[in-house]
Scaffold this motif. Structure first.
Motif, PDB file in Angstrom:
ATOM      1  N   GLU A  20     -12.174  47.509 -16.516  1.00  0.00           N
ATOM      2  CA  GLU A  20     -11.286  47.379 -17.416  1.00  0.00           C
ATOM      3  C   GLU A  20     -12.122  47.074 -19.015  1.00  0.00           C
ATOM      4  O   GLU A  20     -11.137  46.441 -19.940  1.00  0.00           O
ATOM      5  N   VAL A  21     -13.847  46.009 -18.761  1.00  0.00           N
ATOM      6  CA  VAL A  21     -13.799  45.206 -19.540  1.00  0.00           C
ATOM      7  C   VAL A  21     -15.348  46.337 -20.615  1.00  0.00           C
ATOM      8  O   VAL A  21     -15.602  45.629 -21.706  1.00  0.00           O
ATOM      9  N   PHE A  62     -11.524  39.590 -26.075  1.00  0.00           N
ATOM     10  CA  PHE A  62      -9.917  39.889 -25.900  1.00  0.00           C
ATOM     11  C   PHE A  62      -9.828  38.447 -23.572  1.00  0.00           C
ATOM     12  O   PHE A  62      -9.151  38.158 -23.922  1.00  0.00           O
ATOM     13  N   LEU A  63     -11.104  37.798 -24.078  1.00  0.00           N
ATOM     14  CA  LEU A  63     -11.194  36.949 -23.488  1.00  0.00           C
ATOM     15  C   LEU A  63     -11.120  35.261 -23.976  1.00  0.00           C
ATOM     16  O   LEU A  63     -10.299  34.416 -23.196  1.00  0.00           O
ATOM     17  N   ASP A  83      -5.892  32.742 -28.018  1.00  0.00           N
ATOM     18  CA  ASP A  83      -6.471  31.423 -28.921  1.00  0.00           C
ATOM     19  C   ASP A  83      -7.418  31.239 -29.102  1.00  0.00           C
ATOM     20  O   ASP A  83      -9.090  31.366 -29.147  1.00  0.00           O
ATOM     21  N   LYS A  84      -7.509  32.339 -30.880  1.00  0.00           N
ATOM     22  CA  LYS A  84      -8.274  32.902 -31.515  1.00  0.00           C
ATOM     23  C   LYS A  84      -9.146  31.642 -32.481  1.00  0.00           C
ATOM     24  O   LYS A  84      -9.706  32.128 -33.622  1.00  0.00           O
ATOM     25  N   ASN A 129     -11.629  30.411 -22.512  1.00  0.00           N
ATOM     26  CA  ASN A 129     -11.382  31.903 -21.811  1.00  0.00           C
ATOM     27  C   ASN A 129     -10.107  31.784 -21.149  1.00  0.00           C
ATOM     28  O   ASN A 129      -9.993  30.997 -20.991  1.00  0.00           O
ATOM     29  N   TYR A 130      -9.741  33.063 -21.283  1.00  0.00           N
ATOM     30  CA  TYR A 130      -8.584  32.580 -20.106  1.00  0.00           C
ATOM     31  C   TYR A 130      -8.841  34.386 -18.848  1.00  0.00           C
ATOM     32  O   TYR A 130      -9.344  35.539 -19.313  1.00  0.00           O
ATOM     33  N   LYS A 131      -8.446  34.271 -18.210  1.00  0.00           N
ATOM     34  CA  LYS A 131      -8.481  35.076 -17.066  1.00  0.00           C
ATOM     35  C   LYS A 131      -7.573  36.658 -16.958  1.00  0.00           C
ATOM     36  O   LYS A 131      -6.753  35.999 -17.649  1.00  0.00           O
ATOM     37  N   LYS A 132      -7.538  37.360 -16.338  1.00  0.00           N
ATOM     38  CA  LYS A 132      -6.852  38.539 -16.029  1.00  0.00           C
ATOM     39  C   LYS A 132      -5.174  37.984 -15.735  1.00  0.00           C
ATOM     40  O   LYS A 132      -4.818  38.344 -16.807  1.00  0.00           O
TER      41      LYS A 132
END
Length: 259
Positions: free
Chosen positions: A119-120, A127-128, A132-133, A157-160
């Motif tokens: 997936e990565v 994408f993480l 929140d960019k 960062n953010y998990k799936k």
């Protein structure tokens, strides 16, 4: 060989009493290290031709190349096992491909983020960031990538599944022999618990300061030398100390209260 005093004690002579001819060619590695000897033996007592000697020399060089290749492969296997077993998330990107995509992620990265490798890999790791960019540290990271230099940032960062985690990210460029950047290696450390503890401490200190600043009683803190290192507004009013600079006046004012 058996009767020649120069070779009768050689290891090859001990292999079989039938050996009558022997030639040895040194196996030299590329750094000049002597690895061993490539030997050819013959039950007939005869001199080897120059062509046979040249062939052995070529074979010795090929053997040295194969030995070095095996050593390099073993080092790579050890490195791969170490990377895979690391508690830190490790990623490798390829800046020669469009959008500098991930080409490798280790198991720790997958455990931390909740993604699968398929997936990565092939995607840029932005994408993480989720939505929140607009983080100041991202500008620092982009600039370091553009300038091909090491960088350390702390990112949200953010998990799936959308869970926030704090990522302490260290990025380093990898150069080839010509000085061209061929990869970027990222080492990730999930510092979420540390950030949560720091935030809890800040909240606790803020709550304590609010309480102390609103007390009618004076509260002082004194160090081991008898100097006041903290006072709330009520204490400063009682001592007649107003505004900044009270610490400089403290030794004289505090003389009678020293422990």
């Amino acid at each position: 060989m058996q009767t020649d005093p120069e070779f009768s004690s050689h290891a090859a002579a001990e292999l079989s009493p039938d050996i009558r001819s022997f030639i040895g060619v040194p196996v030299i590695l590329s750094d000049g290290t002597f690895y061993g000897t490539l030997c050819a033996v013959d039950p007939a007592s005869q001199a080897l031709t120059r062509q046979q000697a040249d062939l052995l020399t070529v074979l010795a060089r090929l053997l040295a190349t194969q030995i070095e290749r095996q050593r390099v492969e073993e080092k790579l296997r050890l490195r791969d096992r170490a990377i895979a077993a690391s508690n830190n998330g490790i990623v490798i990107t390829d800046p020669s491909l469009p959008d500098n995509p991930l080409i490798y992620v280790n198991e720790s990265f997958l455990r931390t983020t909740g993604y699968r490798a398929d997936e990565v890999v092939g995607h840029n790791c932005r994408f993480l960031q989720g939505q929140d960019k607009h983080q100041p540290e991202l500008d620092k990271l982009r600039k370091a990538l553009q300038e091909s230099r090491d960088c350390r940032v702390m990112l949200r960062n953010y998990k799936k599944d959308g869970t926030l985690f704090w990522n302490e990210l260290n990025i380093s460029p990898v150069y080839d022999e010509t000085g061209r950047v061929i990869n970027h290696i990222g080492v990730q450390n999930d510092i979420t618990e540390r950030k949560q503890a720091e935030e809890a401490l800040r909240e606790s200190e803020a709550a304590l300061n609010t309480i102390l600043n609103n007390l009618a009683e004076g509260v002082l803190a004194v160090d081991a030398h008898g100097y006041m290192v903290f006072s709330n507004p009520a204490a400063r009013d009682m001592l007649g100390i107003m505004g900044e600079g009270f610490l400089e006046k403290l030794p004289d004012l505090w003389e009678d209260f020293r422990l």
